[in-house]
Design a protein around this motif. Structure first.
Motif, PDB file in Angstrom:
ATOM      1  N   ASP A 248       0.827  -1.213   0.000  1.00  0.00           N
ATOM      2  CA  ASP A 248       0.000   0.000   0.000  1.00  0.00           C
ATOM      3  C   ASP A 248       0.860   1.261   0.000  1.00  0.00           C
ATOM      4  O   ASP A 248       0.588   2.227   0.703  1.00  0.00           O
ATOM      5  N   ASP A 249       1.927   1.213  -0.803  1.00  0.00           N
ATOM      6  CA  ASP A 249       2.868   2.309  -0.998  1.00  0.00           C
ATOM      7  C   ASP A 249       3.640   2.668   0.267  1.00  0.00           C
ATOM      8  O   ASP A 249       4.190   3.760   0.387  1.00  0.00           O
ATOM      9  N   ARG A 250       3.701   1.746   1.229  1.00  0.00           N
ATOM     10  CA  ARG A 250       4.627   1.875   2.355  1.00  0.00           C
ATOM     11  C   ARG A 250       5.775   0.909   2.128  1.00  0.00           C
ATOM     12  O   ARG A 250       5.563  -0.243   1.762  1.00  0.00           O
ATOM     13  N   ARG A 251       6.974   1.385   2.391  1.00  0.00           N
ATOM     14  CA  ARG A 251       8.130   0.522   2.244  1.00  0.00           C
ATOM     15  C   ARG A 251       8.132  -0.565   3.324  1.00  0.00           C
ATOM     16  O   ARG A 251       7.689  -0.345   4.444  1.00  0.00           O
ATOM     17  N   ALA A 252       8.682  -1.718   2.985  1.00  0.00           N
ATOM     18  CA  ALA A 252       8.790  -2.845   3.905  1.00  0.00           C
ATOM     19  C   ALA A 252       9.915  -3.741   3.397  1.00  0.00           C
ATOM     20  O   ALA A 252      10.547  -3.460   2.377  1.00  0.00           O
ATOM     21  N   VAL A 253      10.159  -4.839   4.107  1.00  0.00           N
ATOM     22  CA  VAL A 253      11.202  -5.785   3.721  1.00  0.00           C
ATOM     23  C   VAL A 253      10.555  -7.096   3.315  1.00  0.00           C
ATOM     24  O   VAL A 253       9.702  -7.630   4.039  1.00  0.00           O
ATOM     25  N   VAL A 254      10.947  -7.608   2.148  1.00  0.00           N
ATOM     26  CA  VAL A 254      10.471  -8.903   1.679  1.00  0.00           C
ATOM     27  C   VAL A 254      11.659  -9.849   1.560  1.00  0.00           C
ATOM     28  O   VAL A 254      12.810  -9.417   1.448  1.00  0.00           O
ATOM     29  N   LYS A 255      11.368 -11.139   1.602  1.00  0.00           N
ATOM     30  CA  LYS A 255      12.430 -12.144   1.589  1.00  0.00           C
ATOM     31  C   LYS A 255      12.092 -13.259   0.609  1.00  0.00           C
ATOM     32  O   LYS A 255      10.939 -13.669   0.475  1.00  0.00           O
ATOM     33  N   THR A 256      13.120 -13.762  -0.047  1.00  0.00           N
ATOM     34  CA  THR A 256      13.007 -14.991  -0.822  1.00  0.00           C
ATOM     35  C   THR A 256      14.244 -15.832  -0.523  1.00  0.00           C
ATOM     36  O   THR A 256      15.214 -15.355   0.066  1.00  0.00           O
ATOM     37  N   SER A 257      14.215 -17.099  -0.916  1.00  0.00           N
ATOM     38  CA  SER A 257      15.339 -17.983  -0.602  1.00  0.00           C
ATOM     39  C   SER A 257      15.288 -19.204  -1.511  1.00  0.00           C
ATOM     40  O   SER A 257      14.277 -19.483  -2.160  1.00  0.00           O
ATOM     41  N   GLY A 258      16.383 -19.936  -1.532  1.00  0.00           N
ATOM     42  CA  GLY A 258      16.454 -21.164  -2.306  1.00  0.00           C
ATOM     43  C   GLY A 258      17.829 -21.788  -2.216  1.00  0.00           C
ATOM     44  O   GLY A 258      18.794 -21.141  -1.808  1.00  0.00           O
ATOM     45  N   GLN A 259      17.937 -23.036  -2.612  1.00  0.00           N
ATOM     46  CA  GLN A 259      19.204 -23.756  -2.520  1.00  0.00           C
ATOM     47  C   GLN A 259      20.171 -23.405  -3.645  1.00  0.00           C
ATOM     48  O   GLN A 259      21.356 -23.723  -3.557  1.00  0.00           O
ATOM     49  N   ASP A 260      19.666 -22.773  -4.699  1.00  0.00           N
ATOM     50  CA  ASP A 260      20.521 -22.341  -5.806  1.00  0.00           C
ATOM     51  C   ASP A 260      20.682 -20.830  -5.769  1.00  0.00           C
ATOM     52  O   ASP A 260      19.845 -20.103  -5.212  1.00  0.00           O
ATOM     53  N   PHE A 261      21.762 -20.353  -6.391  1.00  0.00           N
ATOM     54  CA  PHE A 261      21.991 -18.923  -6.494  1.00  0.00           C
ATOM     55  C   PHE A 261      21.196 -18.383  -7.674  1.00  0.00           C
ATOM     56  O   PHE A 261      21.700 -18.176  -8.770  1.00  0.00           O
ATOM     57  N   GLY A 262      19.911 -18.174  -7.440  1.00  0.00           N
ATOM     58  CA  GLY A 262      18.995 -17.726  -8.476  1.00  0.00           C
ATOM     59  C   GLY A 262      17.813 -18.661  -8.601  1.00  0.00           C
ATOM     60  O   GLY A 262      17.739 -19.720  -7.964  1.00  0.00           O
ATOM     61  N   GLY A 263      16.848 -18.264  -9.432  1.00  0.00           N
ATOM     62  CA  GLY A 263      15.643 -19.059  -9.602  1.00  0.00           C
ATOM     63  C   GLY A 263      14.775 -19.072  -8.367  1.00  0.00           C
ATOM     64  O   GLY A 263      14.061 -20.047  -8.112  1.00  0.00           O
ATOM     65  N   TRP A 264      14.812 -17.985  -7.599  1.00  0.00           N
ATOM     66  CA  TRP A 264      14.092 -17.943  -6.343  1.00  0.00           C
ATOM     67  C   TRP A 264      12.601 -17.689  -6.557  1.00  0.00           C
ATOM     68  O   TRP A 264      12.200 -17.041  -7.528  1.00  0.00           O
ATOM     69  N   PRO A 265      11.763 -18.168  -5.645  1.00  0.00           N
ATOM     70  CA  PRO A 265      10.321 -17.904  -5.754  1.00  0.00           C
ATOM     71  C   PRO A 265      10.006 -16.457  -5.407  1.00  0.00           C
ATOM     72  O   PRO A 265      10.857 -15.700  -4.933  1.00  0.00           O
TER      73      PRO A 265
END
Length: 511
Positions: A248-265
């Protein structure tokens, strides 16, 4: 450096402090079992600050010097930074130091500037403009160092413009439309700037980098303009990435992760301003890093107070990198750390030991309001040159204190707090007491949720009653029981620690 075989366990939240139980005794009356007593509170410990620790003193630094990452490797602190000189081009540069204050700029011979390669430049920023760099212990030696950046996408009247830089977008296109009297709706309709791609690079030494040909992930229309951080989580065996997000146009922190360096969800929200924060707050960035020597996760996010256009830095902690809490709602790095009227402060990873007794986190402060850049004709280069880079410092393991202003008792449970069986050496407390204050510690059998009314079971010869009181100020105070300190009889056994203290602060425990 800290002895890794007995790494102190910090007190950063309530978890690890045994909450106790209540039940009914044989007579049917209520009985409390080992619940904390007295007033106890978690208090963040505001940082001390250093003088500015690095200054522009090379021709290629005359227009810009902007450190973005510090990593300690052995006895060396390694720093990467953006720089620019008189040729109006930005570069990535490198420096190293033993103490964080005396920085050596090695001649790397990698990038020509002013007709010579005798400099510490790695490459032009338009080759790869890092947001963060990390060491990957799981990778082959050729890819030991990794970094991420973002790729912008600018459209003007619906046409993609790869020839326009972000600086030109704001300084020329947006400013030009404002000066012509265009309104917000028209500007938003005709001009678009997004950061849809997270890109990556790898290196064997942190100097010569190879850019991955394909983006690591595609996010569509989003803003990722500064401080997006990647790391390798050894405990989980995966890469973790903390990005700038918006709700809603407020800044926040999001996270993604995975076992490979790339191709993250697709990333998910993990840290936001909440209803206990002022209504005009949002989270400008994350400054995600690890607590030295442990598996704990930290953030030093800049909180953006929109009403005053100021930014300061609280502390957030996590045990898994997903669920975050704040020990206290006050800054751990304030805007007047140096006795100067900074309008904004921004922390940069990582939290690193500066010496055996002191830790440091790089931060920059500026007396210029964050929002001045929104006004037509502002000199963005002058704003960047106003940044001063300092160390925010704490004594080792003293980010947060568990304070007892009066007499208090509690138990640190083995599983959640101590973290491992006894190593058979000594019990050490990182503590400070006020005049007349003291702290005692006893060894007890770990509590379980099944012993609802069973009294605490202390080990003979190591009870609170037999503990010699500690007082004063000590980063590694050894607990003794009638003068004895040896715990070899308990080696390999799970133990909980019962604490009785008065007018005292406890920061960490090692066993």
């Amino acid at each position: 450096m800290i002895d890794e075989s007995a790494t102190p366990r910090p007190i950063l939240d309530w978890y690890g402090i045994w909450p106790g139980h209540t039940g009914a005794g044989a007579d049917g009356l209520g009985v409390s079992q080992d619940t904390p007593t007295g007033e106890l509170r978690l208090r963040v410990q505001p940082a001390e600050d250093s003088a500015p620790f690095i200054q522009s003193d090379r021709p290629w630094e005359s227009s810009l010097l902007m450190p973005f990452c510090v990593i300690r490797e052995g006895e060396v602190l390694r720093m990467w930074y953006r720089t620019a000189g008189g040729d109006s081009k930005a570069y990535i540069a490198y420096a190293e130091s033993a103490d964080g204050f005396d920085w050596h700029r090695p001649d790397l011979g990698l990038q020509e500037y002013g007709g010579t390669r005798s400099n510490n430049l790695l490459h032009p920023a338009d080759f790869f403009d890092f947001h963060s760099i990390f060491v990957d212990p799981s990778a082959p030696s050729t890819e030991r160092y990794k970094g991420i950046s973002t790729q912008s996408e600018i459209t003007v009247d619906g046409v993609r413009r790869d020839d326009v830089t972000e600086g030109e977008f704001f300084d020329d296109l947006v400013t030009g439309m404002v000066e012509r009297g265009c309104g917000n709706e028209e500007i938003a309709k005709r001009l678009e700037l997004w950061h849809p791609y997270v890109t990556g690079a790898v290196s064997c030494d942190g100097f010569a980098w190879q850019v991955r040909q394909s983006p690591l992930m595609h996010l569509g229309k989003t803003h990722l303009d500064t401080q997006n951080i990647a790391a390798f989580d050894e405990a989980q065996g995966e890469y973790v990435v903390y990005l700038r997000g918006r709700q809603d146009d407020r800044r926040a922190v999001v996270k993604t992760s995975g076992q490979d360096f790339g191709g993250w969800p697709a990333p998910r929200f993990v840290f936001t301003a909440d209803t206990l924060d002022p209504i005009d707050d949002d989270v400008y960035d994350s400054c995600y890093c690890r607590y030295p020597g442990t598996d704990r996760h930290l953030m030093f996010p800049s909180f953006y107070h929109r009403g005053s256009a100021t930014l300061d830095i609280p502390l957030a902690t996590s045990r898994d990198g997903d669920l975050w809490s704040r020990p206290e709602r006050r800054p751990i790095i304030g805007r007047e750390q140096a006795g100067l009227p900074y309008m904004a402060v921004y922390a940069k990873p990582n939290l690193v030991p500066l010496d055996d007794g002191e830790w440091g986190l790089m931060y920059c402060g500026t007396p210029v309001s964050h929002d001045i850049r929104r006004y037509p004709g502002c000199d963005r280069g002058e704003i960047l040159r106003s940044f001063e880079y300092r160390w925010a410092t704490w004594e080792r393991d003293r980010l947060v204190a568990l304070e007892a202003p009066g007499e208090a008792r509690f138990t640190l449970n083995n599983t959640a707090m101590i973290g491992a069986p006894c190593r058979g050496r000594e019990l050490k407390l990182n503590f400070r007491t006020e005049p007349g204050g003291w702290i005692r510690a006893g060894l007890v059998q770990p509590q379980t949720p099944y012993a609802l009314v069973r009294p605490q079971q202390a080990y003979e010869g190591h009870s609170l009653a037999e503990s010699d009181p500690l007082s004063g100020d000590d980063l590694s105070g050894v607990v003794t029981w009638k003068g004895k300190r040896d715990l070899s009889a308990f080696r390999g056994r799970p133990l909980s620690v019962s604490i009785h203290m008065n007018r005292a602060k406890l920061y960490s425990v090692s066993l």
